[in-house]
Design a protein around this motif. Structure first.
Motif, PDB file in Angstrom:
ATOM      1  N   HIS A 165       0.863  -1.021  -0.042  1.00  0.00           N
ATOM      2  CA  HIS A 165       0.175   0.103   0.007  1.00  0.00           C
ATOM      3  C   HIS A 165       0.894   1.273   0.112  1.00  0.00           C
ATOM      4  CE1 HIS A 165      -3.708  -2.001   0.320  1.00  0.00           C
ATOM      5  NE2 HIS A 165      -3.553  -2.553   1.547  1.00  0.00           N
ATOM      6  N   LYS A 212      -4.245   8.283   6.704  1.00  0.00           N
ATOM      7  CA  LYS A 212      -5.262   7.941   5.828  1.00  0.00           C
ATOM      8  C   LYS A 212      -5.583   6.376   5.823  1.00  0.00           C
ATOM      9  CE  LYS A 212      -4.692  11.798   2.749  1.00  0.00           C
ATOM     10  NZ  LYS A 212      -4.247  12.468   1.350  1.00  0.00           N
ATOM     11  N   LYS A 232      -8.612   3.706   6.211  1.00  0.00           N
ATOM     12  CA  LYS A 232      -8.932   2.612   5.406  1.00  0.00           C
ATOM     13  C   LYS A 232      -8.882   1.229   6.173  1.00  0.00           C
ATOM     14  CE  LYS A 232      -7.875   5.335   1.444  1.00  0.00           C
ATOM     15  NZ  LYS A 232      -6.886   5.387   0.046  1.00  0.00           N
ATOM     16  N   TRP A 255      -5.921   0.020   6.510  1.00  0.00           N
ATOM     17  CA  TRP A 255      -4.776  -0.707   6.075  1.00  0.00           C
ATOM     18  C   TRP A 255      -3.552  -0.517   7.125  1.00  0.00           C
ATOM     19  CZ3 TRP A 255      -4.741   1.970   0.658  1.00  0.00           C
ATOM     20  CH2 TRP A 255      -5.673   1.359  -0.121  1.00  0.00           C
TER      21      TRP A 255
END
Length: 391
Positions: free
Chosen positions: A346, A384, A388, A390
């Protein structure tokens, strides 16, 4: 291009305390106006947008600030005479390092970065029955070169919070009937933590039989903790069982120039010299090193920039409640609540390159410290990712 040390150190403490964002520390550093180099960074502080062609590279513990402008100029000037060997300049670097470390010139060996120093230190002192003793989680070149030399490698499990188990290392030496080489990286890589001098020095001073200590202090200039001390004074006092390894790659930001050196007794250095291809360093690297050593304001700025970047990373880790180890280098080791492989992927998709896996710390991540501006982007990306799921 001049760096104004007084301006560098004049960050207003009251203003810092008023700000809740790490961006303030970046602004404070940039606002010193200490050089064209720094002003260029200030100008670009709002325009750090990583792309596939220009990602934020925080995966190899490089100094993202870049070399001293004076050192860059010296390297450029050296190109014109690089059809010759840098014999005179190499001799000058020898003398300068010997003067800094207060040792005989025969106690210094110039190497192609620190990796050649590690290899030469191991090969020069290895015998068929010599073992290398290392912590389980540390820089891998020691084990690599020991394997090439056919040495037995004794890997000692780590202590609490991935610290060096000094007592365990001592036991590994005592339990072995042959000679031992102990390889210690301080601050350690990938953890960025230090092993306090009060744990290392007594062991070295006790002169364990048939034991040589290779102490790699590549990141020492970044350290803030008073618990750290270089082994340099022990060498100056006549210790005959230490090889100190150093490099211009980190605080001097010269990783691509490949200039390093070893400090030890003349006898040990002479043995190591037989394992390198002579001190044939490249002209540009030697000239840059000579100038960078004298550019003290830049070295101060380089450390201050790293401190600000570290502050930004620590702030976001605390905000996201992610465990991390206290960093004394230009990188930081933190625990991941998600698989490293997925997180790394990612990050790469966001054009941010982070460190690889470091077994056995498989759920931990090493992030090198970019410029203060880059670390603001990294911090926001982490926020962020949390939203999400992640991170």
């Amino acid at each position: 291009m001049e760096f104004d040390k007084e301006l560098l150190l004049s960050v207003n403490r009251r203003d810092l305390l008023k700000l809740s964002s790490s961006a303030l520390a970046v602004a404070a550093l940039a606002s010193t106006g200490i050089s064209t180099h720094a002003r260029a960074q200030e100008k670009s502080s709002t325009s750090v947008v990583p792309t596939a062609d220009k990602p934020i590279r925080i995966n190899f513990n490089e100094n993202a600030l870049g070399m001293s402008p004076k050192a860059q100029n010296a390297a450029r000037a050296a190109v014109a005479k690089s059809n010759r060997y840098a014999k005179t300049e190499i001799e000058q670097l020898h003398k300068k390092l010997a003067m800094v470390y207060k040792v005989d010139e025969k106690s210094i060996l110039l190497t192609d970065g620190s990796s050649e120093g590690i290899r030469a230190a191991i090969e020069a002192n290895a015998t068929p029955d010599t073992q290398l003793v290392i912590p389980e989680l540390t820089y891998g070149d020691g084990e690599l070169f020991a394997g090439i030399a056919g040495m037995k490698v004794a890997k000692v499990p780590m202590g609490k919070n991935w610290s060096f188990d000094i007592e365990g290392l001592k036991t590994a030496v005592k339990a072995y009937s042959g000679p031992s080489i102990v390889y210690l990286v301080n601050p350690n890589n990938p953890t960025a933590t230090i092993t306090p001098a009060d744990l290392i020095e007594p062991w070295i001073k006790s002169k364990p039989a048939n034991t040589l200590f290779i102490v790699d202090e590549a990141y020492a200039e970044f350290v803030n903790s008073p618990d750290f001390r270089s082994v340099t004074p022990l060498i100056q006092q006549g210790a005959e069982n230490i090889i100190l390894l150093k490099t211009f790659s980190k605080i001097h930001a010269m990783a691509g120039m490949r200039v390093g050196y070893a400090v030890s007794t003349p006898t040990i250095i002479a043995r190591m010299a037989n394992k390198v291809a002579g001190e044939k360093l490249n002209y540009c690297g030697v000239c840059a090193a000579l100038v960078s050593m004298d550019d003290k304001p830049f070295i101060t700025y380089s450390k201050q920039s790293t401190n600000v970047s570290r502050q930004t990373m620590v702030a976001v880790l605390k905000e996201l409640k992610i465990d991390y180890l206290p960093s004394e280098g230009n990188f930081i080791f933190h625990h991941l609540p998600v698989p490293l492989a997925a997180y790394k992927k990612h990050m790469e998709e966001a054009h941010i390159l982070i460190g690889r896996a470091f077994p056995p710390a498989d759920s931990w991540c090493r992030v090198s410290l970019g410029t203060p501006e880059e670390m603001l982007v990294v911090a926001e990306t982490m926020r962020k990712f949390r939203v999400k799921g992640w991170l």
